[in-house]
Design an enzyme around this catalytic site. Structure first.
Site, PDB file in Angstrom:
ATOM      1  CE1 TYR A 156     -60.318 -76.221   3.312  1.00 29.55           C
ATOM      2  CE2 TYR A 156     -61.243 -73.931   4.514  1.00 29.55           C
ATOM      3  CZ  TYR A 156     -60.762 -75.477   4.975  1.00 29.55           C
ATOM      4  OH  TYR A 156     -59.651 -75.469   5.662  1.00 29.55           O
ATOM      5  NE  ARG A 187     -60.790 -79.076   8.238  1.00 27.53           N
ATOM      6  CZ  ARG A 187     -61.014 -79.217   9.437  1.00 27.53           C
ATOM      7  NH1 ARG A 187     -60.073 -78.276   9.238  1.00 27.53           N
ATOM      8  NH2 ARG A 187     -61.259 -79.302  10.188  1.00 27.53           N
TER       9      ARG A 187
END
Length: 223
Positions: free
Chosen positions: A131, A141
């Site tokens: 995300y 990430r």
């Protein structure tokens, strides 16, 4: 009549001289907030995040297991292990997560279990999605699971993250980049283990954790 004590306001020279800048809610803040399970005892079903709702969650099913050890290599028995994560689309079931990805009504993303006599834990869950970090252009990430491990003493509690091998986002992750020790980074990445696969159901990953000592797993307390 005795007067009420004066309210302590601190030393003027030490007070901030500017209004604090409010920070918007972001998934990064969600990461640091573990689940709240309540006072109930740990049930066997708590460790299977795919069976906590009437329907099947979306995503790739995985089994994650390993041993929790102390600094001398001894198993940490009968201790609480908690897990929380985003769903397969990379979104947390948390009101502070504003990522424009769908929620899964059949996946809450939180589980727990107790280690056995060999210090072993085991979870069945869904591989989380990557995300973006709010406010940072094109920063994502990698897929990861959040873990909290309780040892025999308060000083042994460890909150950390587990990553998946071969993820192309690993070299770009700010959390991993904050570690200047290649061996410490490597201890955060699980190993794919075909022996842990459940036929026609899930892929298996092995991830051992050391609570203290020179080979200890990195903890978010050092972040």
């Amino acid at each position: 009549m005795t007067a009420a004590p004066a309210v302590y306001t601190g030393i003027p020279e030490r007070r901030p001289h500017h209004t604090p800048v409010p920070l918007p809610p972001a998934p990064d803040a969600v990461e640091l907030s573990g689940p709240v399970f309540g006072p109930a005892d740990v049930a066997p079903s708590d460790s299977d995040l795919t069976r906590q709702h009437p329907g099947e969650p979306l995503g790739e099913r995985i089994t994650v297991t390993g041993r929790v050890l102390d600094g001398r290599g001894r198993p940490v028995r009968g201790q609480l292990v908690e897990l929380w994560q985003a769903n397969a689309a990379g979104r947390y079931a948390h009101r502070a997560d504003r990522h424009a990805a769908p929620l899964d009504p059949h996946f809450t993303g939180a589980g727990r279990c107790l280690t056995d006599d060999a210090g072993r834990y085991r979870f069945t869950t869904i591989r989380p999605g990557a995300y973006p970090l709010a406010g940072l252009p094109n920063v994502w990430r990698p897929a990861h699971l959040h873990f909290s491990f309780f040892g025999r003493a308060f000083t042994q509690r460890l909150v950390t993250q587990m990553y998946f091998p071969g993820d192309p986002l690993l070299p770009y992750d700010g959390v991993l980049a904050a570690l200047d020790d290649d061996r410490a980074r490597g201890r955060l990445v699980a190993a794919y283990d075909p022996a842990l696969n459940e036929p026609e159901f899930s892929l298996g990953y092995r991830w051992d954790v050391v609570l203290d000592g020179p080979a200890a797993t990195w903890t978010e307390g050092s972040r």
